[in-house]
Design an enzyme around this catalytic site. Structure first.
Site, PDB file in Angstrom:
ATOM      1  N   MET A 687       7.447   8.009  -8.152  1.00 22.63           N
ATOM      2  CA  MET A 687       7.211   8.197  -6.793  1.00 22.63           C
ATOM      3  C   MET A 687       7.733   8.785  -5.685  1.00 22.63           C
ATOM      4  O   MET A 687       8.780   7.918  -5.535  1.00 22.63           O
ATOM      5  CB  MET A 687       5.435   6.706  -6.015  1.00 22.63           C
ATOM      6  CG  MET A 687       4.417   7.061  -6.963  1.00 22.63           C
ATOM      7  SD  MET A 687       3.224   7.777  -7.406  1.00 22.63           S
ATOM      8  CE  MET A 687       2.618   7.041  -5.748  1.00 22.63           C
ATOM      9  N   SER A 691       8.447   3.849  -1.341  1.00 18.84           N
ATOM     10  CA  SER A 691       7.333   2.585  -0.533  1.00 18.84           C
ATOM     11  C   SER A 691       6.460   3.294   1.194  1.00 18.84           C
ATOM     12  O   SER A 691       7.195   4.166   1.666  1.00 18.84           O
ATOM     13  CB  SER A 691       7.106   1.111  -0.267  1.00 18.84           C
ATOM     14  OG  SER A 691       9.158   1.376   0.418  1.00 18.84           O
ATOM     15  N   ASP A 731      -2.360  -8.540  -2.295  1.00 12.65           N
ATOM     16  CA  ASP A 731      -1.280  -8.026  -1.263  1.00 12.65           C
ATOM     17  C   ASP A 731      -1.180  -6.760  -1.377  1.00 12.65           C
ATOM     18  O   ASP A 731      -0.350  -6.024  -1.176  1.00 12.65           O
ATOM     19  CB  ASP A 731       0.298  -8.133  -2.772  1.00 12.65           C
ATOM     20  CG  ASP A 731       1.030  -8.705  -1.283  1.00 12.65           C
ATOM     21  OD1 ASP A 731       1.258  -8.379  -0.137  1.00 12.65           O
ATOM     22  OD2 ASP A 731       2.564  -8.444  -1.811  1.00 12.65           O
TER      23      ASP A 731
HETATM   24  P1  AMP Z   1       8.471  -3.072  -6.963  1.00 14.08           P
HETATM   25  O1  AMP Z   1       8.905  -4.315  -7.725  1.00 14.08           O
HETATM   26  O2  AMP Z   1       7.092  -2.784  -7.672  1.00 14.08           O
HETATM   27  O3  AMP Z   1       7.889  -3.764  -4.978  1.00 14.08           O
HETATM   28  O4  AMP Z   1       9.256  -2.424  -6.259  1.00 14.08           O
HETATM   29  C1  AMP Z   1      10.443  -2.204  -5.356  1.00 14.08           C
HETATM   30  C2  AMP Z   1      10.832  -0.335  -5.085  1.00 14.08           C
HETATM   31  O5  AMP Z   1      11.089   0.163  -6.043  1.00 14.08           O
HETATM   32  C3  AMP Z   1       9.752  -0.388  -3.768  1.00 14.08           C
HETATM   33  O6  AMP Z   1       9.904  -0.410  -2.756  1.00 14.08           O
HETATM   34  C4  AMP Z   1      10.035   0.937  -4.265  1.00 14.08           C
HETATM   35  O7  AMP Z   1      10.954   1.388  -3.561  1.00 14.08           O
HETATM   36  C5  AMP Z   1      10.555   0.731  -5.796  1.00 14.08           C
HETATM   37  N1  AMP Z   1      10.133   1.616  -6.573  1.00 14.08           N
HETATM   38  C6  AMP Z   1       9.308   0.748  -7.486  1.00 14.08           C
HETATM   39  N2  AMP Z   1       7.693   2.003  -8.225  1.00 14.08           N
HETATM   40  C7  AMP Z   1       8.609   2.402  -8.489  1.00 14.08           C
HETATM   41  C8  AMP Z   1       8.305   4.716  -8.346  1.00 14.08           C
HETATM   42  N3  AMP Z   1       7.071   4.635  -9.030  1.00 14.08           N
HETATM   43  N4  AMP Z   1       8.670   5.396  -7.773  1.00 14.08           N
HETATM   44  C9  AMP Z   1       9.628   5.564  -7.202  1.00 14.08           C
HETATM   45  N5  AMP Z   1       9.723   4.553  -6.784  1.00 14.08           N
HETATM   46  C10 AMP Z   1       9.334   3.080  -6.455  1.00 14.08           C
END
Ligand code: AMP
Length: 968
Positions: A687, A691, A731
């Protein structure tokens, strides 16, 4: 011409008393007092022994010190008597006398030796005199000058030898010549005694005070004591000017900045020099000199603001014109700079509502010819956003603007761009052609300027020109045209439509259908045929299998392999046939769950590019996944850092087990997991925009209402899917939504307890467990009642976050205050410029009674209606400005006691239902008629109405909660 200086070594005329020269023999030369032609008394020496033979009379001067002289001049003035005029002389009379000299180092007193003297010359009279018959004497004074030299001893004597003449020495002057002290070209040359020979003396000059040598000054002193051939010169220092052969300080009010023999100049306008000898003049207050301005230039100041700014708006571009500033500051180097700002908080009539927030425009705004350093008074600004307020600050700058930042002025103009139609579709591709159909796809226009409602496809046979054509509409970016003539050329144009109307048509695209004779064996037809047969076979097989399994299931339930893990959480009753979420924790062996729902990937297919974020278990990276016989895709890779415990590995993979069960365009897609090699990884689609919360903060105020609603619709659609699957997210927050490059929002962050462990927003509640207080429904905080209805509450908060571009819910209030305020009926106020319908939707999501909150399905349909009718977004919930930190008091006690439906409706009259829910036909209005009074009270408190009260500030809220209600 140069004048020599004659220095007297002896001047007999100047002596008043006896000269004391020596006469030898004593009856020879006699010292006699007389008068000169002016009757001034003088001393003379006379001799006139013409009657006697063998005369040899000497007269010797005193010792004359030579001083620095090398060559001396002896000037004699005398009278001599003509022998013919003396009748009785018998050939003894002479008409000459001898001049002699003797060099000695000291005065020899009266010691005199004739033979020691050297002869200088024999002196004869040019004019002699004759005694007339009358006895009158006609005196004829002779002047003779003789040179003597070189002299080497300290002094010398002169002697006059008479051998029988009648002579009277009237004056003897001995002198030498020298080149006198002089100042030439600002260099001083000392007194210089010339050489005796014919050569010149080269003399170096010394620069006068406050001057500097430009070329070494030199002159030559001639034997005649004349200065010849001046070479080189000195120049007055800065701050000094040449005045009568000297360098003098510039007077106050004048300056001289350079070395040279120019005069000091008067200080230029707006400058001054208070002191003498100034190198330059200081600028008056508020006047400046730019680097590179010459000292002779007047001091200048920044120009005044440009005048008469006129803007003419054309859709999303604007031409700005202005006049030159009244005051250019005294300079010619005036240029203009245009600063573009995007502003929010300006009311419809253009007046400033007081809370205007501006930020620099995005870099893709185009300026023609450019934004800075403009020489002309016009600029065209293009590629602005449609329907957006901009302020342009036009500043005139000159060479001193940078020196006086406080004096700089600009002219500002505020404009609102018009709605603009989308830019044309430019890329069209032919996907598939057959005899009478063709499939096309195209790319969305580069600048949609809003949400594209549909595309209009117009096509016609090339032969027929445009006399008859067909029009089709498509929602997506592809279409299949059927019923075409075979082997025919067609022309086609596509244009996109938004709320602002149709955009320009694409360039004409030509395609041809296949000829009739087109063989069935052709490759594409074969593919189609095979695909169709395969599809039919698969459908038949699926139906068969479904029937078989269904029967088998009913008959022998206990043998179903899924039975031991099927778990319909939340007590939801599910319709048979609808897929339901399975809690991976119900598996005895969680790694089995992972492999049930997630594909095991070979680590060699994954290339990690860079770290993009940090998760609870390890880094989140971006990279590429290349599966055999598939296109390479961008992926996000979550890693499990080394040294993990078994439980951590289980929890880490639980997210994949959950995600792997979902398949929806608004749910983050799992590509697979790596568990058989280390590091353990979860691979998901990538993505690009990260976020949602940080994405919105980064692009504050940059989206159209319809774009925001589009994002919200995506989130709601994903949540509908999750709730249909029986999955409660717990969440849901903007930070847990990811955004891709197409602005598609997808729900992410799955897991169970770990989600909340991971979330920095989650706080421990009194009952234990971590909860993201600001996003969580009161019943979930109070007694952990997490349901899709509590997810809907969270959705309302996300809605608020989106509409406020990532503002923190409840700002800096403490969690405790948030719980208290929400419990007492306070709700977040509408974000700035928030459409009333969306705010109403938020309030509905924040109903205390969870069953009254809208279901995600309803939310999706509300948002869909809004997208179809974007006009309804224009009514904003807050037309007046408001401080940012107010909560709206929605406590039930605020509703006046309304016993009946009629009373309540009366209370509502000032805000008709129609307006509050414009464009939306859903629950609140519809259900109004059906609900009981009791229900109405509950519903009523959330409706924007005249009874709403605004608590003046959080402080008031604080005191309200501490000391009881405060009248507002
Ligand atoms: P999470 O542990 O899922 O909260 O991920 C931590 C951070 O990694 C997020 O805030 C995003 O900035 C980045 N992130 C997680 N998943 C993705 C994805 N599928 N594509 C791009 N960035 C991601």
């Amino acid at each position: 011409s140069l004048c020599c200086l004659a220095l007297n070594l002896l001047d007999s005329k100047a002596s008043q008393g006896e000269l004391g020269w020596i006469s030898y023999p004593s009856h020879g030369w006699e010292e006699i007092s007389g008068v000169d032609e002016h009757y001034t008394p003088i001393r003379t020496f006379q001799v006139c022994n013409v009657m006697e033979y063998s005369q040899n009379n000497w007269l010797r001067t005193n010792w004359i010190p030579r001083q620095s002289a090398q060559k001396i001049y002896v000037e004699l003035k005398f009278t001599l008597r003509d022998c013919n005029s003396i009748p009785l002389v018998l050939g003894t009379c002479k008409e000459t006398f001898n001049l002699l000299y003797l060099e000695t180092d000291d005065d020899q007193g009266s010691h005199f030796r004739e033979h020691q003297f050297s002869k200088i010359d024999t002196i004869a009279a040019d004019e002699s005199f004759t005694q007339t018959d009358l006895g009158d004497r006609i005196l004829k004074l002779n002047t003779e000058v003789r040179e003597v030299g070189p002299l080497t001893k300290k002094g010398f004597y002169l002697a006059f030898q008479d051998v029988g003449a009648c002579v009277a020495l009237v004056s003897v002057r001995v002198y030498f010549k020298k080149c006198p002290y002089t100042v030439r070209n600002l260099a001083t040359f000392p007194d210089t005694v010339p050489m005796d020979s014919h050569s010149l003396v080269e003399v170096k000059g010394l620069c006068v005070n406050h001057s500097k040598e430009e070329e070494p000054p030199r002159m030559y002193c001639s034997t005649e004591g004349e200065w010849l051939v001046p070479i080189g010169k000195c120049l007055c220092n800065p701050g000094y000017e040449e005045r009568s052969n000297t360098c003098q300080m510039c007077r106050a009010g004048f300056y001289k900045s350079a070395l040279g023999n120019l005069e000091c100049s008067k200080c230029p306008p707006h400058s001054f020099s208070h002191h003498e000898g100034s190198l330059h003049c200081g600028c008056e207050k508020n006047f400046f000199r730019a680097e590179g301005d010459p000292a002779s230039m007047a001091c200048t100041r920044p120009p005044s603001a440009p005048r008469n700014v006129i803007s003419s708006i054309n859709e999303t571009s604007v031409i700005l014109d202005w006049s030159w500033p009244e005051d250019t500051g005294g300079r010619r180097d005036v240029t203009f700079t245009v600063l573009c700002k995007r502003c929010r908080g300006v009311t419809a009539n253009g007046s400033n509502s007081g809370t205007q927030r501006c930020e620099p425009c995005r870099s893709n705004v185009r300026f023609l010819p450019r934004a800075a350093g403009l020489h002309n008074t016009t600029v065209t600004v293009g590629d602005l956003l449609a329907h957006t307020n901009y302020t342009f600050e036009i500043e005139a700058l000159n060479g001193v603007s940078a020196l006086a930042p406080k004096m700089r002025q600009y002219a500002a103009v505020t404009i609102t761009t018009n709605q603009a139609a989308p830019s044309p579709v430019t890329v069209i591709r032919k996907e598939k052609t057959s005899r009478n159909s063709v499939s096309l796809s195209w790319q969305e226009p580069e600048r949609p300027n809003g949400i594209i409602l549909d595309y209009e496809i117009k096509y016609y046979e090339k032969e027929e020109q445009e006399t008859s054509y067909t029009i089709l509409r498509a929602r997506g970016c592809n279409v299949t045209l059927n019923g075409l003539k075979s082997n025919t050329a067609y022309l086609l144009q596509i244009r996109a439509r938004t709320a602002a109307g149709y955009g320009a048509s694409s360039p004409t695209f030509q395609f041809e259908t296949s000829p009739d004779s087109f063989s069935i064996s052709s490759e594409s037809s074969q593919v189609v045929l095979i695909a169709i047969s395969a599809a039919v076979a698969i459908i038949l097989l699926t139906v068969l299998l479904y029937v078989l399994i269904g029967r088998f299931c009913c008959r022998s339930k206990s043998k179903h392999p899924d039975e031991k893990r099927l778990h319909f959480g939340n007590g939801h009753l599910r319709l048979p046939g609808i897929r339901t979420y399975v809690d991976p924790h119900t598996y005895e062996d969680p790694s089995q769950a992972v492999h049930e729902f997630a594909k095991e990937l070979d680590a060699s297919c994954i290339a990690i590019d860079k770290v993009v974020g940090a998760g609870e278990f390890g880094e989140v990276c971006s990279g590429r996944l290349k599966l055999p016989s598939k296109k390479e895709i961008c992926v996000a890779i979550k890693t499990l850092k080394g040294g993990y415990t078994d439980k951590q590995r289980r929890d880490f993979l639980a997210e994949a087990s959950i995600m792997g069960q979902f398949d929806h365009p608004n749910i983050i897609r799992l590509e697979g997991v790596v568990t058989r090699s280390k590091p353990v990884m979860i691979v998901t689609e990538y993505m690009e925009n990260g976020s949602l919360d940080s994405f919105l903060r980064k692009h504050d105020a940059q989206f159209t209402g319809i774009q925001l609603v589009g994002m919200l619709r995506g989130i709601a659609s994903g949540m509908k899917y999750l709730s249909d699957m029986g999955y409660v997210h717990r969440d849901l927050a903007a930070r847990n939504i990811l955004v891709n490059s197409n602005l598609v929002c997808k729900v992410s962050d799955f897991g169970l307890s770990r989600v909340l462990e991971d979330d920095p927003e989650a706080a421990y509640t009194t009952r234990g467990g971590k909860i993201p207080i600001r996003w969580t429904a009161p019943e979930a905080i109070a007694y952990r009642k997490f349901t899709s209805a509590s997810d809907a509450w969270s959705y309302g908060i996300v809605l608020w976050e989106v509409m406020s571009y990532g503002e923190r819910p409840y700002w800096e209030m403490s969690n405790q205050d948030v719980i208290k305020a929400v419990d007492e009926g306070y709700r977040l106020p509408p974000p700035m410029d928030c459409p009333a319908t969306l705010y109403q939707l938020m309030l509905d999501c924040w109903q205390k009674e969870r069953n009254n909150r809208p279901k995600f399905e309803q939310i999706v349909s509300i948002l869909d209606k809004l997208i179809r009718n974007p006009g309804s977004l224009k009514i904003t919930a807050n037309t007046t400005s408001r401080p940012a930190n107010l909560l709206l008091d929605r406590s039930s006690s605020e509703v006046p006691s309304m016993g009946t439906m009629g009373d309540w409706m009366d209370g509502m009259r000032t805000l008709p239902c129609k307006e509050a829910f414009s464009g939306v036909s859903y629950s609140s209005c519809d259900t109004l008629a059906k609900t009981s009074t009791e229900d109405l009270k509950k519903v009523g408190v959330t409706i924007v109405g005249p009874q709403k009260k605004i608590v003046s500030s959080l402080k008031a809220l604080d005191s309200h909660t501490k000391n009881g209600p405060v009248p507002v």
